[in-house]
Write an enzyme that holds these catalytic residues in place. Structure first.
Site, PDB file in Angstrom:
ATOM      1  N   SER A 188       4.716  26.190  50.275  1.00 49.35           N
ATOM      2  CA  SER A 188       4.427  25.017  49.304  1.00 49.35           C
ATOM      3  C   SER A 188       5.410  23.940  49.634  1.00 49.35           C
ATOM      4  O   SER A 188       6.722  24.268  49.400  1.00 49.35           O
ATOM      5  CB  SER A 188       4.223  25.353  47.950  1.00 49.35           C
ATOM      6  OG  SER A 188       3.612  26.416  47.605  1.00 49.35           O
ATOM      7  N   HIS A 192      -1.133  23.165  49.884  1.00 54.16           N
ATOM      8  CA  HIS A 192      -1.294  23.692  51.176  1.00 54.16           C
ATOM      9  C   HIS A 192      -2.147  22.807  51.966  1.00 54.16           C
ATOM     10  O   HIS A 192      -3.516  23.004  51.642  1.00 54.16           O
ATOM     11  CB  HIS A 192      -1.795  25.136  50.947  1.00 54.16           C
ATOM     12  CG  HIS A 192      -0.665  25.989  50.277  1.00 54.16           C
ATOM     13  ND1 HIS A 192       0.032  27.096  50.895  1.00 54.16           N
ATOM     14  CD2 HIS A 192      -0.117  26.024  49.281  1.00 54.16           C
ATOM     15  CE1 HIS A 192       0.874  27.373  50.236  1.00 54.16           C
ATOM     16  NE2 HIS A 192       0.961  26.769  49.078  1.00 54.16           N
ATOM     17  N   HIS A 213      -2.766  33.870  51.305  1.00 55.16           N
ATOM     18  CA  HIS A 213      -2.207  34.800  50.504  1.00 55.16           C
ATOM     19  C   HIS A 213      -2.856  35.885  50.275  1.00 55.16           C
ATOM     20  O   HIS A 213      -4.184  35.776  49.950  1.00 55.16           O
ATOM     21  CB  HIS A 213      -1.872  33.882  49.265  1.00 55.16           C
ATOM     22  CG  HIS A 213      -0.762  32.815  49.386  1.00 55.16           C
ATOM     23  ND1 HIS A 213      -1.116  31.673  49.543  1.00 55.16           N
ATOM     24  CD2 HIS A 213       0.567  32.873  49.272  1.00 55.16           C
ATOM     25  CE1 HIS A 213      -0.003  30.695  49.726  1.00 55.16           C
ATOM     26  NE2 HIS A 213       0.918  31.488  49.486  1.00 55.16           N
ATOM     27  N   TYR A 236      -3.181  37.042  47.328  1.00 56.23           N
ATOM     28  CA  TYR A 236      -3.827  36.938  45.886  1.00 56.23           C
ATOM     29  C   TYR A 236      -5.334  36.317  46.152  1.00 56.23           C
ATOM     30  O   TYR A 236      -5.946  36.284  45.156  1.00 56.23           O
ATOM     31  CB  TYR A 236      -2.767  36.499  45.029  1.00 56.23           C
ATOM     32  CG  TYR A 236      -2.602  34.953  45.236  1.00 56.23           C
ATOM     33  CD1 TYR A 236      -3.405  34.097  45.493  1.00 56.23           C
ATOM     34  CD2 TYR A 236      -1.034  34.565  45.632  1.00 56.23           C
ATOM     35  CE1 TYR A 236      -2.990  32.689  45.860  1.00 56.23           C
ATOM     36  CE2 TYR A 236      -0.760  33.429  46.016  1.00 56.23           C
ATOM     37  CZ  TYR A 236      -1.520  32.519  46.085  1.00 56.23           C
ATOM     38  OH  TYR A 236      -1.118  31.427  46.416  1.00 56.23           O
ATOM     39  N   GLU A 237      -5.487  35.901  47.220  1.00 52.96           N
ATOM     40  CA  GLU A 237      -6.733  35.175  47.495  1.00 52.96           C
ATOM     41  C   GLU A 237      -7.772  36.296  47.652  1.00 52.96           C
ATOM     42  O   GLU A 237      -9.359  36.218  47.595  1.00 52.96           O
ATOM     43  CB  GLU A 237      -6.889  34.304  48.674  1.00 52.96           C
ATOM     44  CG  GLU A 237      -6.066  33.240  48.539  1.00 52.96           C
ATOM     45  CD  GLU A 237      -6.154  32.351  49.837  1.00 52.96           C
ATOM     46  OE1 GLU A 237      -6.916  31.850  50.170  1.00 52.96           O
ATOM     47  OE2 GLU A 237      -4.967  32.212  50.536  1.00 52.96           O
ATOM     48  N   ALA A 293       7.996  29.183  48.752  1.00 52.33           N
ATOM     49  CA  ALA A 293       8.868  28.893  47.356  1.00 52.33           C
ATOM     50  C   ALA A 293       8.780  30.210  46.588  1.00 52.33           C
ATOM     51  O   ALA A 293       8.002  31.232  46.840  1.00 52.33           O
ATOM     52  CB  ALA A 293       7.708  27.955  46.418  1.00 52.33           C
ATOM     53  N   MET A 331       5.282  35.411  46.356  1.00 50.73           N
ATOM     54  CA  MET A 331       4.016  36.138  46.785  1.00 50.73           C
ATOM     55  C   MET A 331       3.508  35.931  48.164  1.00 50.73           C
ATOM     56  O   MET A 331       2.449  35.869  48.332  1.00 50.73           O
ATOM     57  CB  MET A 331       2.730  35.398  45.844  1.00 50.73           C
ATOM     58  CG  MET A 331       3.202  35.403  44.331  1.00 50.73           C
ATOM     59  SD  MET A 331       2.197  34.666  43.317  1.00 50.73           S
ATOM     60  CE  MET A 331       2.709  34.459  41.846  1.00 50.73           C
ATOM     61  N   SER A 332       4.521  35.892  49.145  1.00 50.42           N
ATOM     62  CA  SER A 332       4.041  35.451  50.547  1.00 50.42           C
ATOM     63  C   SER A 332       5.274  36.243  51.385  1.00 50.42           C
ATOM     64  O   SER A 332       5.965  37.006  51.225  1.00 50.42           O
ATOM     65  CB  SER A 332       3.937  34.167  50.806  1.00 50.42           C
ATOM     66  OG  SER A 332       5.150  33.330  50.577  1.00 50.42           O
ATOM     67  N   ASN A 342      12.190  27.582  40.643  1.00 53.64           N
ATOM     68  CA  ASN A 342      12.083  28.103  39.297  1.00 53.64           C
ATOM     69  C   ASN A 342      13.127  29.128  39.018  1.00 53.64           C
ATOM     70  O   ASN A 342      13.332  29.968  39.934  1.00 53.64           O
ATOM     71  CB  ASN A 342      10.902  28.254  38.785  1.00 53.64           C
ATOM     72  CG  ASN A 342      10.236  29.370  39.261  1.00 53.64           C
ATOM     73  OD1 ASN A 342       9.626  29.133  40.485  1.00 53.64           O
ATOM     74  ND2 ASN A 342      10.248  30.337  38.769  1.00 53.64           N
ATOM     75  N   HIS A 375       3.009  26.374  37.241  1.00 55.77           N
ATOM     76  CA  HIS A 375       2.734  26.093  38.529  1.00 55.77           C
ATOM     77  C   HIS A 375       3.212  24.745  38.759  1.00 55.77           C
ATOM     78  O   HIS A 375       3.834  24.211  39.753  1.00 55.77           O
ATOM     79  CB  HIS A 375       1.285  26.562  38.955  1.00 55.77           C
ATOM     80  CG  HIS A 375       1.128  26.241  40.347  1.00 55.77           C
ATOM     81  ND1 HIS A 375       1.887  26.821  41.210  1.00 55.77           N
ATOM     82  CD2 HIS A 375       0.300  25.380  40.987  1.00 55.77           C
ATOM     83  CE1 HIS A 375       1.586  26.482  42.801  1.00 55.77           C
ATOM     84  NE2 HIS A 375       0.499  25.600  42.464  1.00 55.77           N
TER      85      HIS A 375
HETATM   86  N1  HPA Z   1       7.462  34.146  40.995  1.00 57.58           N
HETATM   87  C1  HPA Z   1       6.592  34.348  42.137  1.00 57.58           C
HETATM   88  N2  HPA Z   1       6.349  33.478  42.918  1.00 57.58           N
HETATM   89  C2  HPA Z   1       6.792  32.198  42.847  1.00 57.58           C
HETATM   90  C3  HPA Z   1       7.778  31.899  41.864  1.00 57.58           C
HETATM   91  C4  HPA Z   1       7.854  33.093  41.097  1.00 57.58           C
HETATM   92  O1  HPA Z   1       8.985  32.920  39.836  1.00 57.58           O
HETATM   93  N3  HPA Z   1       8.110  30.669  41.951  1.00 57.58           N
HETATM   94  C5  HPA Z   1       7.605  30.040  42.976  1.00 57.58           C
HETATM   95  N4  HPA Z   1       6.805  31.258  43.537  1.00 57.58           N
END
Ligand code: HPA
Length: 281
Positions: free
Chosen positions: A33, A64, A86, A88-89, A116, A214-215, A238, A250
């Site tokens: 991202s 994306h 990903h 999670y898809e 990210a 998550m990647s 974050n 998000h």
């Molecule tokens: N957790 C998981 N994936 C993320 C986060 C997070 O805090 N921030 C950006 N991708």
């Protein structure tokens, strides 16, 4: 459960070759991202939409783009995968592995992964860029699960230096010289798509994780196993759940990404230029 050997990568490779010709890239970049901003710094010689690459398909998350770009710098070629699939898809590891398969098959020696991530270690602030020293795979499975395929190296690949130490050092100094010193740390990957609970983040901190996302880990495992030099960079978007006293959104991740884009672009541009320098004689 993904059975990689049962995933047929050859239609993807054929489609890419048909569109970009018989090119031999030196390096490949998979963009998470926000990182697509680097494409504004270089002219692309070819652009292939993921929709035209069988098995890679449409990338599923806002932000994306889902395009493969070929860029030429100093007469050397790089593959830039703008957008990634990903776990999670719910698509298994095949589509996630496809860019790595294509890069390796076309001869790329270096694989740079970006993402990210949430910052776990105190001191990692939104907007910081973190070079990956190592990872912790909490996805619950490996992309190498299934029948052994020698394309991806040995059955039980060593994981002691997934992220190439010399490349890490080089990228750190290249970024520092460009005025953007990088943090570094351990990236922990979950399968998502739910963000973590505060208890999970406390557990991950105890395990030695500095950031969470998550990647990236599947592609790093695959690239390393296939003999590529792998590096990774996270943009901390974050602070992780429970570290600050507020919920994760998000939208906020996207907003911080937006602000960090000029720096992400600068850092990736100097890195791409460095990777495109002629090899020492
Ligand atoms: N957790 C998981 N994936 C993320 C986060 C997070 O805090 N921030 C950006 N991708």
């Amino acid at each position: 459960m993904s059975r990689m050997k049962q995933f047929d990568f050859s239609p993807a490779l054929t489609a890419v070759r048909q569109q970009i010709g018989d090119v031999c890239p030196s390096w490949a970049l998979i963009l998470g991202s926000g990182w697509s901003v680097v494409l504004e710094r270089f002219a692309s010689t070819h652009i292939v939409p993921y929709a035209d690459i069988p098995g890679l398909g449409q990338a599923g998350v806002q932000g994306h783009a889902g395009e493969l770009h070929v860029v030429e710098i100093n007469g050397r070629l790089g593959l830039v995968f703008a957008g990634r699939r990903h776990l999670y898809e719910g698509i298994g590891f095949g589509p996630i592995a496809t860019p790595v398969y294509i890069a390796k098959s076309l001869g790329a020696e270096t694989l740079l992964l970006t993402n990210a991530a949430g910052g776990i270690r105190p001191g990692l602030a939104p907007g910081d860029l973190m070079l990956l020293d190592d990872h912790i795979n909490m996805m619950g499975q490996s992309p190498l699960t299934g029948e052994h395929d020698a394309f991806w190296g040995p059955r039980f690949p060593d994981q002691s230096t997934v992220y190439d130490p010399a490349l890490r050092q080089t990228l750190a100094s290249v970024a520092e010289r460009a005025g953007h010193p990088l943090d570094h740390g351990v990236y922990l990957a979950t399968s998502g798509p739910s963000y973590e609970t505060p208890a999970e983040i406390r557990a991950y901190a105890t395990m030695g994780a500095d950031a969470v996302g998550m990647s990236t880990v599947p592609e790093a495992i695959l690239g390393n196993a296939a003999g590529m030099r792998v590096a990774g960079i996270s943009c901390i978007t974050n602070v992780a759940a429970g570290v600050a006293d507020k919920a994760l959104a998000h939208d906020e991740v996207l907003q911080v990404t937006e602000q960090a884009k000029p720096r992400m672009g600068d850092v990736l541009a100097v890195i791409c230029r460095h990777l495109s320098e002629p090899p020492p004689a």
